[in-house]
Design an enzyme around this catalytic site. Structure first.
Site, PDB file in Angstrom:
ATOM      1  N   THR A  11      25.345  27.936  35.984  1.00  0.00           N
ATOM      2  CA  THR A  11      25.782  27.380  37.064  1.00  0.00           C
ATOM      3  C   THR A  11      26.045  28.377  38.242  1.00  0.00           C
ATOM      4  OG1 THR A  11      27.826  26.934  36.198  1.00  0.00           O
ATOM      5  CG2 THR A  11      26.244  25.398  36.164  1.00  0.00           C
ATOM      6  N   GLY A  12      26.164  29.672  37.866  1.00  0.00           N
ATOM      7  CA  GLY A  12      26.412  30.751  38.796  1.00  0.00           C
ATOM      8  C   GLY A  12      25.394  31.203  39.852  1.00  0.00           C
ATOM      9  N   ARG A  34      30.170  24.392  30.778  1.00  0.00           N
ATOM     10  CA  ARG A  34      31.584  23.989  30.590  1.00  0.00           C
ATOM     11  C   ARG A  34      31.744  22.661  30.999  1.00  0.00           C
ATOM     12  NH1 ARG A  34      35.275  27.647  33.511  1.00  0.00           N
ATOM     13  NH2 ARG A  34      33.317  28.162  34.354  1.00  0.00           N
ATOM     14  N   SER A 128      28.288  45.705  34.326  1.00  0.00           N
ATOM     15  CA  SER A 128      28.825  45.786  35.635  1.00  0.00           C
ATOM     16  C   SER A 128      29.052  47.202  35.962  1.00  0.00           C
ATOM     17  CB  SER A 128      30.017  45.002  35.919  1.00  0.00           C
ATOM     18  OG  SER A 128      30.604  45.393  37.152  1.00  0.00           O
ATOM     19  N   GLU A 130      31.175  48.178  38.009  1.00  0.00           N
ATOM     20  CA  GLU A 130      32.745  47.999  38.052  1.00  0.00           C
ATOM     21  C   GLU A 130      33.265  49.089  36.991  1.00  0.00           C
ATOM     22  OE1 GLU A 130      35.453  46.654  40.039  1.00  0.00           O
ATOM     23  OE2 GLU A 130      33.843  46.967  41.301  1.00  0.00           O
ATOM     24  N   TYR A 152      39.208  43.140  34.319  1.00  0.00           N
ATOM     25  CA  TYR A 152      37.931  42.875  34.305  1.00  0.00           C
ATOM     26  C   TYR A 152      36.808  43.923  33.918  1.00  0.00           C
ATOM     27  CZ  TYR A 152      33.126  41.959  36.204  1.00  0.00           C
ATOM     28  OH  TYR A 152      31.692  41.681  36.422  1.00  0.00           O
TER      29      TYR A 152
HETATM   30  P1  GDR Z   1      33.618  43.605  43.392  1.00  0.00           P
HETATM   31  O1  GDR Z   1      33.213  42.570  44.446  1.00  0.00           O
HETATM   32  O2  GDR Z   1      34.951  43.762  43.030  1.00  0.00           O
HETATM   33  O3  GDR Z   1      32.950  44.891  43.674  1.00  0.00           O
HETATM   34  O4  GDR Z   1      32.832  42.943  42.091  1.00  0.00           O
HETATM   35  P2  GDR Z   1      34.112  41.900  45.835  1.00  0.00           P
HETATM   36  O5  GDR Z   1      32.999  41.387  46.641  1.00  0.00           O
HETATM   37  O6  GDR Z   1      35.242  41.081  45.328  1.00  0.00           O
HETATM   38  O7  GDR Z   1      34.731  43.377  46.437  1.00  0.00           O
HETATM   39  C1  GDR Z   1      34.234  44.350  46.899  1.00  0.00           C
HETATM   40  C2  GDR Z   1      35.190  44.982  47.677  1.00  0.00           C
HETATM   41  O8  GDR Z   1      35.591  44.423  48.861  1.00  0.00           O
HETATM   42  C3  GDR Z   1      36.753  44.911  48.942  1.00  0.00           C
HETATM   43  N1  GDR Z   1      37.433  43.675  49.894  1.00  0.00           N
HETATM   44  C4  GDR Z   1      37.515  42.544  49.711  1.00  0.00           C
HETATM   45  N2  GDR Z   1      37.042  41.646  48.611  1.00  0.00           N
HETATM   46  C5  GDR Z   1      37.440  40.621  48.769  1.00  0.00           C
HETATM   47  N3  GDR Z   1      36.743  39.770  47.385  1.00  0.00           N
HETATM   48  N4  GDR Z   1      38.007  39.832  49.680  1.00  0.00           N
HETATM   49  C6  GDR Z   1      38.601  40.687  50.604  1.00  0.00           C
HETATM   50  O9  GDR Z   1      39.142  39.928  51.717  1.00  0.00           O
HETATM   51  C7  GDR Z   1      38.282  41.877  50.629  1.00  0.00           C
HETATM   52  N5  GDR Z   1      38.742  42.862  51.511  1.00  0.00           N
HETATM   53  C8  GDR Z   1      38.129  44.040  51.048  1.00  0.00           C
HETATM   54  C9  GDR Z   1      37.402  44.843  47.671  1.00  0.00           C
HETATM   55  O10 GDR Z   1      38.814  45.635  47.656  1.00  0.00           O
HETATM   56  C10 GDR Z   1      36.143  45.657  46.828  1.00  0.00           C
HETATM   57  O11 GDR Z   1      36.492  46.969  47.195  1.00  0.00           O
HETATM   58  C11 GDR Z   1      31.613  42.130  42.083  1.00  0.00           C
HETATM   59  C12 GDR Z   1      31.786  41.081  41.436  1.00  0.00           C
HETATM   60  O12 GDR Z   1      30.659  40.306  41.416  1.00  0.00           O
HETATM   61  C13 GDR Z   1      32.002  41.580  39.905  1.00  0.00           C
HETATM   62  O13 GDR Z   1      31.671  40.064  38.750  1.00  0.00           O
HETATM   63  C14 GDR Z   1      30.582  42.500  39.369  1.00  0.00           C
HETATM   64  O14 GDR Z   1      30.538  42.929  38.307  1.00  0.00           O
HETATM   65  C15 GDR Z   1      30.385  43.478  40.455  1.00  0.00           C
HETATM   66  O15 GDR Z   1      30.493  42.872  41.908  1.00  0.00           O
HETATM   67  C16 GDR Z   1      29.182  44.419  40.518  1.00  0.00           C
END
Ligand code: GDR
Length: 327
Positions: A11-12, A34, A128, A130, A152
């Site tokens: 579903t993702g 789920r 990932s 990450e 994570y």
């Molecule tokens: P990430 O994705 O942690 O890389 O993991 P995310 O889009 O959450 O963050 C990317 C970067 O942006 C910065 N950031 C913010 N992030 C979010 N979510 N919200 C904010 O307001 C914001 N401002 C700045 C974050 O600090 C970060 O550096 C994703 C996920 O899909 C994981 O499951 C996957 O494994 C990896 O990508 C590859």
């Protein structure tokens, strides 16, 4: 006889694009879902992409080994794609044990179910970028050492190495795709690309006035999920299982993401974005940049969509959704 695929996390975002790809190739697609007493299957992405009614759903959970064994026994899949996870990095500091249960131990459960009930099946593990965390090389490849920076990422590293170990210990056809960030209009709103494209749409339509953000200096290697699920499938079509980095080879800052997204709607992001401590992380992954050379060479895979095309597609989809919701 068509081939059968079992997808966890169906579903993702990636589950939706992968289902679409496999159905187009004539697969019978089965998805693990789920269910709970108060909610039916969260099928909005599968509906959006138009595959909801073509998928066979099975109740189950990555934390429940006996249920997984039952599903794998029933389906007898030719290919298993383990996309299910607690996948939001920020939430993993608030819920480290849940993240460990699902994202780490869940891999042990599904690998055990495959080993016991379908040892001939080909297995894909969603690893990932990450896992590189505090990067040890400027451009990360399959041989770059890992340095996870969140619960994570630690959990994903366990899943990655367990996949390698099951391949080496039991001869499973198990491959691990080290995917860098991949986005689309189906991305959850908690992730930064979709948060920004949705905000640009709402501000343009007069439904919001500002965008609170975390670290604008972080950079990521962003591709389109539709391109990345092709790499997953290609890995399982190889004679030998292996690990592959899937990335674009270009890294872009969150600030630049904001600029590009707001530019699509003709606005200046600097007038709307403000810093908000709540979106900062206890430990940050500052830079990620993948080297997809091996996937390009061995799988014949390339990232077809540019960052600019990706963000434009996302902003346009959010404009449509937000207009419709307001009507
Ligand atoms: P990430 O994705 O942690 O890389 O993991 P995310 O889009 O959450 O963050 C990317 C970067 O942006 C910065 N950031 C913010 N992030 C979010 N979510 N919200 C904010 O307001 C914001 N401002 C700045 C974050 O600090 C970060 O550096 C994703 C996920 O899909 C994981 O499951 C996957 O494994 C990896 O990508 C590859």
């Amino acid at each position: 006889m068509g081939r059968k695929a079992l997808i966890t996390g169906v579903t993702g975002q990636d589950g939706a694009y992968l289902s679409q790809l496999l159905l187009g190739k004539g697969y019978e697609v089965h998805g693990l879902v789920r269910r709970s007493s108060h909610s039916e299957v969260d099928d909005h992405r599968l509906k959006w992409i138009g595959v909801r009614d073509d998928i066979n759903f099975h109740d189950g959970n990555l934390t429940d080994l006996s249920g997984l064994i039952r599903v794998v026994r029933e389906v007898k899949p030719d290919e298993v794609y383990n996309l299910g996870a607690q996948s939001f990095v920020k939430a993993s500091w608030q819920q480290p044990l849940l993240t460990t249960e699902v994202t780490a131990k869940g891999v042990a459960n599904i690998l055990e179910a495959v080993r016991l009930e379908a040892p001939e099946a080909r297995y894909y593990q969603a690893s990932s970028s990450e896992m590189y965390g505090l990067i040890q090389e400027p451009k990360q490849s399959e041989s770059t050492p890992f340095y996870p920076r969140s619960p994570y990422a630690v959990a994903k590293l366990f899943g990655h190495w367990l996949t390698v170990n099951y391949r080496e210990s039991f001869g499973l056809h198990a491959s691990s795709g080290i995917l860098f960030n991949h986005e689309s209009p189906l991305r959850g709103l908690e992730f930064v690309t979709r948060k920004v494209t949705d905000a640009a749409a709402r501000i343009k339509l007069g439904q919001a006035t500002e965008l609170p953000m975390g670290n604008l200096d972080a950079t990521r290697d962003w591709g389109h999920a539709r391109d990345y699920v092709k790499a997953m499938w290609l890995m399982l079509q190889q004679d030998t299982p292996d690990d592959y980095v899937v990335a674009t080879g270009r890294t872009i800052s969150v600030r630049e993401l904001c600029r590009v997204a707001f530019e699509v709607v003709g606005l200046d992001y600097e007038k709307y974005v403000r810093l908000d401590e709540r979106f900062m992380r206890p430990a940050e992954v500052e830079v990620l940049l993948g080297d997809p050379a091996k996937a390009e060479r061995q799988l014949g895979w390339t990232a077809d969509t540019t960052f600019e095309q990706l963000i434009q597609e996302m902003v346009e989809a959010d404009l449509v959704r937000r207009r419709r919701a307001a009507a």
